[in-house]
Design an enzyme around this catalytic site. Structure first.
Site, mmCIF file in Angstrom:
data_model
loop_
_atom_site.group_PDB
_atom_site.id
_atom_site.type_symbol
_atom_site.label_atom_id
_atom_site.label_comp_id
_atom_site.label_asym_id
_atom_site.label_seq_id
_atom_site.Cartn_x
_atom_site.Cartn_y
_atom_site.Cartn_z
ATOM 1 N N GLY A 123 29.648 44.769 48.343
ATOM 2 C CA GLY A 123 30.623 43.771 47.940
ATOM 3 C C GLY A 123 31.221 44.022 46.571
ATOM 4 C CD GLU A 146 39.671 43.998 44.938
ATOM 5 O OE1 GLU A 146 40.030 43.343 45.936
ATOM 6 O OE2 GLU A 146 39.386 43.469 43.861
ATOM 7 C CG ASP A 158 41.090 45.056 40.953
ATOM 8 O OD1 ASP A 158 41.853 44.173 41.379
ATOM 9 O OD2 ASP A 158 39.926 44.824 40.576
ATOM 10 C CE LYS A 210 39.953 42.141 38.702
ATOM 11 N NZ LYS A 210 38.601 42.629 38.930
ATOM 12 N N GLY A 228 32.016 40.241 45.377
ATOM 13 C CA GLY A 228 30.740 40.315 46.080
ATOM 14 C C GLY A 228 30.455 39.087 46.908
#
Length: 129
Positions: free
Chosen positions: A6, A9, A20, A24, A121
């Site tokens: 988890g 992505e 990613d 962010k 996760g």
């Protein structure tokens, strides 16, 4: 393996390419500096070139390899970048792992602060209505 736990992505290319993290960073740049940055304009280097031997060698030298998204303001200019970085193992950021994300903030008036929590996760709590 990261997806099974988890940590990654659905499309792991976003994680390993640094994409990613650049998304962010764009959000945090708007919140922290009031600047709208486009992920496409942020220098981004992922971890595809990092080998297990690189991580082991860094550890022998007292460092951890971390993919960092960095926003740094100095002399009125804002620098934005995402890339693998060597961090001394004694630094708090070196010990962030697993499903945890962290934001390290350093400022003249606040000193050094670390905020961290689960970012991915299966162990994230489910929303209740």
């Amino acid at each position: 393996m990261a997806q099974d736990k988890g940590y990654a992505e659905r499309d792991p290319r976003l994680d390993i390419s640094g994409g990613d993290s650049s998304h962010k960073l764009a959000i945090l740049t708007l919140l922290g500096f009031g600047v709208a940055a486009r992920p496409a304009n942020i220098y981004t280097e992922g971890i595809t070139g990092i080998e297990t031997s690189d991580i082991q060698y860094a550890k022998e030298l007292g460092y951890a390899v971390k993919l960092l998204a960095i926003a740094k303001k100095s002399d009125g200019a804002l620098e934005l970048r995402v890339h693998p970085t060597l961090i001394p193992t004694a630094h708090l950021m070196a010990n962030i792992g697993g499903v945890y994300n962290a934001i390290f903030v350093k400022g003249d008036l606040i000193g050094e602060n670390l905020f961290y929590g689960e970012g991915a996760g299966p162990s994230l709590p489910q929303a209740r209505s």
